[in-house]
Design an enzyme around this catalytic site. Sequence first.
Site, PDB file in Angstrom:
ATOM      1  N   CYS A  83       0.934  -1.316  -0.036  1.00  0.00           N
ATOM      2  CA  CYS A  83       0.042  -0.034  -0.083  1.00  0.00           C
ATOM      3  C   CYS A  83       0.729   1.222   0.130  1.00  0.00           C
ATOM      4  O   CYS A  83       1.898   1.210   0.135  1.00  0.00           O
ATOM      5  CB  CYS A  83      -1.055   0.091   1.308  1.00  0.00           C
ATOM      6  SG  CYS A  83      -2.245   0.930   1.029  1.00  0.00           S
ATOM      7  N   ASP A 124      -5.615  -3.509  11.421  1.00  0.00           N
ATOM      8  CA  ASP A 124      -4.370  -2.683  11.699  1.00  0.00           C
ATOM      9  C   ASP A 124      -4.325  -2.398  12.825  1.00  0.00           C
ATOM     10  O   ASP A 124      -5.062  -2.538  13.856  1.00  0.00           O
ATOM     11  CB  ASP A 124      -4.573  -1.639  10.628  1.00  0.00           C
ATOM     12  CG  ASP A 124      -3.284  -0.700  10.160  1.00  0.00           C
ATOM     13  OD1 ASP A 124      -2.155  -1.222  10.814  1.00  0.00           O
ATOM     14  OD2 ASP A 124      -3.341   0.157   9.485  1.00  0.00           O
TER      15      ASP A 124
END
Length: 220
Positions: free
Chosen positions: A6, A131
């Site tokens: 990402c 996360d």
Amino acid sequence: MRVKICGITKLEQGQAIAQMGATALGFICVPTSPRYITAEKIRNIVVQLPKNIDKIGVFVNPEIDFLSEIIIQTQLTGIQLHGDESPEFCHQLRQSIPDNIEIIKAFRIKSPQDLTRVNSYENYVETLLLDAYHPDKLGGTGQTLDWKILKDFHPTCPWFLAGGLTPENITVSIQQFIIESSHKFCGIDLSSGVEIAPGYKDLIKVKKLFNSLAQLRVKV
């Protein structure tokens, strides 16, 4: 297993990472992020990537009409929601965008109690992403998620592990979630762990990541 890198901001890096074996690339569509990239630049990268690579846009509390427009402009194949989006919002979004566009809902996990909220999203998104929690930042912090919290996590849909993953610690995380017990675990998401600076990837670290995965004989 899916491997998502990402925070892509540069075409040549996206192409190189895709060639190394990444199955998905993420683009940060949040203007306040140091990894922010405009819709025009995303499209310029996306159209020059292999067709079999997932192209995921990362958003925080967006409007549904805006997302529908961005999908058309950029040719993204997936939407990752990293804010306070409700299950109802995800349901409305699913009804508003093409069926082939993946919806990923990200969560910042601080304690086992946070996982209770995750369950309410499973019927409205294709994929979950866990996360590490940070009080001020929504992602890309480099902080590691406490994997012990996930011991009893048994979702009904696929999920990504994120949060402070690096080529050095990826072996431990993969062994824990794939070799020991899958629990619908489908992949890993890295950003700061393979960077020189925000938005500028370290291709040597990315290569090291895939070498580590190869040694584990993990099929990407």
